[in-house]
Design a protein around this motif. Structure first.
Motif, PDB file in Angstrom:
ATOM      1  N   GLU A  48      -6.778  -2.653 -51.639  1.00  0.00           N
ATOM      2  CA  GLU A  48      -8.125  -3.369 -52.007  1.00  0.00           C
ATOM      3  C   GLU A  48      -7.715  -4.740 -51.239  1.00  0.00           C
ATOM      4  N   TRP A  49      -8.539  -5.558 -51.201  1.00  0.00           N
ATOM      5  CA  TRP A  49      -8.387  -6.940 -50.821  1.00  0.00           C
ATOM      6  C   TRP A  49      -7.351  -7.627 -51.517  1.00  0.00           C
ATOM      7  N   THR A  50      -6.859  -7.355 -52.628  1.00  0.00           N
ATOM      8  CA  THR A  50      -5.904  -8.054 -53.271  1.00  0.00           C
ATOM      9  C   THR A  50      -4.729  -7.572 -52.778  1.00  0.00           C
ATOM     10  N   GLY A  51      -4.568  -6.489 -51.962  1.00  0.00           N
ATOM     11  CA  GLY A  51      -3.158  -5.876 -51.684  1.00  0.00           C
ATOM     12  C   GLY A  51      -3.053  -4.535 -52.747  1.00  0.00           C
ATOM     13  N   ASP A  52      -3.705  -4.611 -53.851  1.00  0.00           N
ATOM     14  CA  ASP A  52      -3.576  -3.302 -54.637  1.00  0.00           C
ATOM     15  C   ASP A  52      -3.689  -2.203 -53.864  1.00  0.00           C
ATOM     16  N   TRP A  53      -2.828  -1.167 -54.155  1.00  0.00           N
ATOM     17  CA  TRP A  53      -2.797   0.084 -53.611  1.00  0.00           C
ATOM     18  C   TRP A  53      -3.952   0.950 -54.169  1.00  0.00           C
ATOM     19  N   ILE A  54      -4.738   1.641 -53.150  1.00  0.00           N
ATOM     20  CA  ILE A  54      -6.011   2.761 -53.560  1.00  0.00           C
ATOM     21  C   ILE A  54      -5.214   3.962 -53.530  1.00  0.00           C
ATOM     22  N   GLY A  55      -4.879   4.322 -52.215  1.00  0.00           N
ATOM     23  CA  GLY A  55      -4.340   5.783 -52.128  1.00  0.00           C
ATOM     24  C   GLY A  55      -3.844   5.965 -50.928  1.00  0.00           C
ATOM     25  N   THR A  56      -2.929   7.120 -50.698  1.00  0.00           N
ATOM     26  CA  THR A  56      -2.486   7.510 -49.360  1.00  0.00           C
ATOM     27  C   THR A  56      -2.972   8.649 -48.781  1.00  0.00           C
ATOM     28  N   PHE A  57      -3.273   8.712 -47.488  1.00  0.00           N
ATOM     29  CA  PHE A  57      -3.784   9.804 -46.609  1.00  0.00           C
ATOM     30  C   PHE A  57      -2.626  10.599 -46.367  1.00  0.00           C
ATOM     31  N   VAL A  58      -2.363  12.077 -47.048  1.00  0.00           N
ATOM     32  CA  VAL A  58      -1.412  12.876 -46.855  1.00  0.00           C
ATOM     33  C   VAL A  58      -1.902  14.046 -45.615  1.00  0.00           C
ATOM     34  N   GLY A  59      -0.961  14.353 -44.803  1.00  0.00           N
ATOM     35  CA  GLY A  59      -1.300  15.194 -43.781  1.00  0.00           C
ATOM     36  C   GLY A  59      -0.779  15.215 -42.435  1.00  0.00           C
ATOM     37  N   HIS A  60      -0.511  13.945 -41.950  1.00  0.00           N
ATOM     38  CA  HIS A  60       0.458  13.736 -40.787  1.00  0.00           C
ATOM     39  C   HIS A  60       1.773  14.456 -40.931  1.00  0.00           C
ATOM     40  N   LYS A  61       2.333  14.847 -39.840  1.00  0.00           N
ATOM     41  CA  LYS A  61       3.710  15.263 -39.935  1.00  0.00           C
ATOM     42  C   LYS A  61       4.622  14.421 -38.926  1.00  0.00           C
ATOM     43  N   GLY A  62       4.265  13.136 -38.500  1.00  0.00           N
ATOM     44  CA  GLY A  62       4.861  12.377 -37.715  1.00  0.00           C
ATOM     45  C   GLY A  62       4.551  10.952 -37.962  1.00  0.00           C
ATOM     46  N   ALA A  63       5.227   9.890 -37.090  1.00  0.00           N
ATOM     47  CA  ALA A  63       4.765   8.559 -37.554  1.00  0.00           C
ATOM     48  C   ALA A  63       3.199   8.124 -37.012  1.00  0.00           C
ATOM     49  N   VAL A  64       2.800   7.511 -37.886  1.00  0.00           N
ATOM     50  CA  VAL A  64       1.331   6.972 -37.469  1.00  0.00           C
ATOM     51  C   VAL A  64       1.305   5.533 -37.003  1.00  0.00           C
ATOM     52  N   TRP A  65       0.760   5.709 -35.754  1.00  0.00           N
ATOM     53  CA  TRP A  65       0.909   4.407 -34.714  1.00  0.00           C
ATOM     54  C   TRP A  65      -0.309   3.698 -34.824  1.00  0.00           C
ATOM     55  N   SER A  66      -1.559   4.103 -35.418  1.00  0.00           N
ATOM     56  CA  SER A  66      -2.712   3.401 -35.287  1.00  0.00           C
ATOM     57  C   SER A  66      -3.611   3.835 -36.660  1.00  0.00           C
ATOM     58  N   THR A  67      -4.359   2.928 -37.410  1.00  0.00           N
ATOM     59  CA  THR A  67      -5.103   3.067 -38.251  1.00  0.00           C
ATOM     60  C   THR A  67      -6.293   2.316 -38.332  1.00  0.00           C
TER      61      THR A  67
END
Length: 361
Positions: A48-67
């Protein structure tokens, strides 16, 4: 008489490796926004805009470099060292499409309407995927190699114009319809980062010890570039989207976040990270800027922690950023983890989880 308020960041825990990329959404219909982050732990996170966690996208099997998020934040894109780029539904957290590559994907961007995905990375190719036909072969811009070096960043200027930057020192503007470059600029150092400031229509580019502010759509007569040399090598930079009088930087050569005036003068030196600062970005309203880094140790005790865990998508136990924990147990788990810090542009102002100068708690 009290002096200026000290900048006290909020820390958004959850990542377990260095944070590689941060991106805010545009302002949404309720005048709020979202923040998405990539990390070497392979688990992009939405907040969220406050920094509160909403969720995690699970499925990659390596480092994520860009979102990245699209214009209404209904879709997220991610690029990974597992040789894939993925499109996610931000409401359910489900992966909608996974696009294979032949090497590490270093940068992704999705058009405002979420019709096309742009990717680039260590293959030196910029690809366009049609999200309406996800099984179709992608178009490769330029027909073969798009750059002569690793592509560090791709962005969409509009629905038909993509921009790529690489460590060959070139920025190229591409026409989605012709698949050919329409403009190019060269620099005397490898480009380390490039982000689009939508509100002011400028590309913010870092290379060597320089930050440059470039019109997102340069004219035929050449692009007036405002560039500033700094006494250090910035890893990332972001300009204030409203005031346009300052920019924030991070650097992998130290652990500090710096705020400079648009003339280059250093205004603030912010300490709090305990590892290299890989990425920084201003929120779309300019009230906050976020920074992402590597390790954090127990000297984080002086920092306010965001412990509001919001239920969102169902995850395996090890995919959860944190269950409700005591502050001490969070600190114990933060040792050597990647962290995101949120800093106020105007310290002491009541905003989000900051209660203001007269607040309590």
């Amino acid at each position: 008489m009290s002096g200026p308020h000290k900048a006290v960041p909020l820390v958004a825990p959850g990542h377990t490796r260095p944070v590689t990329h941060l991106s805010f959404s545009p302002l949404l219909d309720d005048n709020r926004y979202l923040l998405i982050s990539g990390c070497k732990d392979g688990n992009p996170m939405l907040r969220e805009w406050t920094g509160d966690w909403i969720g995690t996208f699970v499925g990659h099997k390596g480092a994520v470099w860009s979102t990245k998020l699209n214009w209404d934040s209904s879709r997220a894109a991610s690029g990974s060292a597992d040789f894939t780029a993925k499109i996610w539904d931000t409401y359910s957290g489900n992966s909608l499409h996974s696009f294979p590559h032949n090497h590490i994907v270093r940068s992704v961007a999705v058009t405002p309407s979420a019709s096309h995905l742009l990717t680039g990375g260590q293959e030196k190719k910029v690809r366009i995927f049609d999200l309406g036909r996800p099984d179709a072969e992608p178009d490769i811009l330029g027909g073969g190699l798009s750059h002569d070096g690793t592509i560090k960043s791709v962005v969409w200027f509009d629905e038909n114009t993509g921009v790529s930057a690489a460590d060959d020192g070139f920025i190229k503007w591409w026409d989605r319809r012709s698949l050919q470059p329409t403009r190019k600029l060269s620099f005397n150092h490898p480009i380390t980062s490039m982000e689009l400031s939508v509100q002011i229509q400028r590309l913010v580019v870092t290379y060597g010890n320089t930050v440059a502010f470039i019109p997102a759509q340069p004219s035929e007569t050449g692009a007036p570039i405002h560039s500033l040399g700094l006494p250090y090598a910035p890893s990332s930079a972001s300009v204030h989207p409203v005031w346009q009088d300052r920019f924030v930087t991070g650097s992998t050569s130290d652990e500090w976040v710096r705020v400079h005036g648009i003339d280059g003068e250093e205004r603030e030196l912010l300490k709090g990270h305990h590892g290299p600062v890989h990425c920084v970005e201003y929120s779309p309203d300019g009230e906050v800027y976020a920074s992402g880094s590597g390790a954090c140790d127990h000297s984080c005790l002086g920092t306010q922690f965001i412990l509001h865990v919001s239920p969102f998508f169902e995850l395996p136990e090890d995919g959860m950023p944190f269950p409700p924990l005591t502050r001490l147990s969070v600190l114990n788990r933060l040792h050597h983890l990647g962290t995101i810090r949120l800093w106020q542009t105007t310290p002491g102002k009541a905003y989000g989880l900051w209660q203001g100068a007269g607040g309590s708690g």
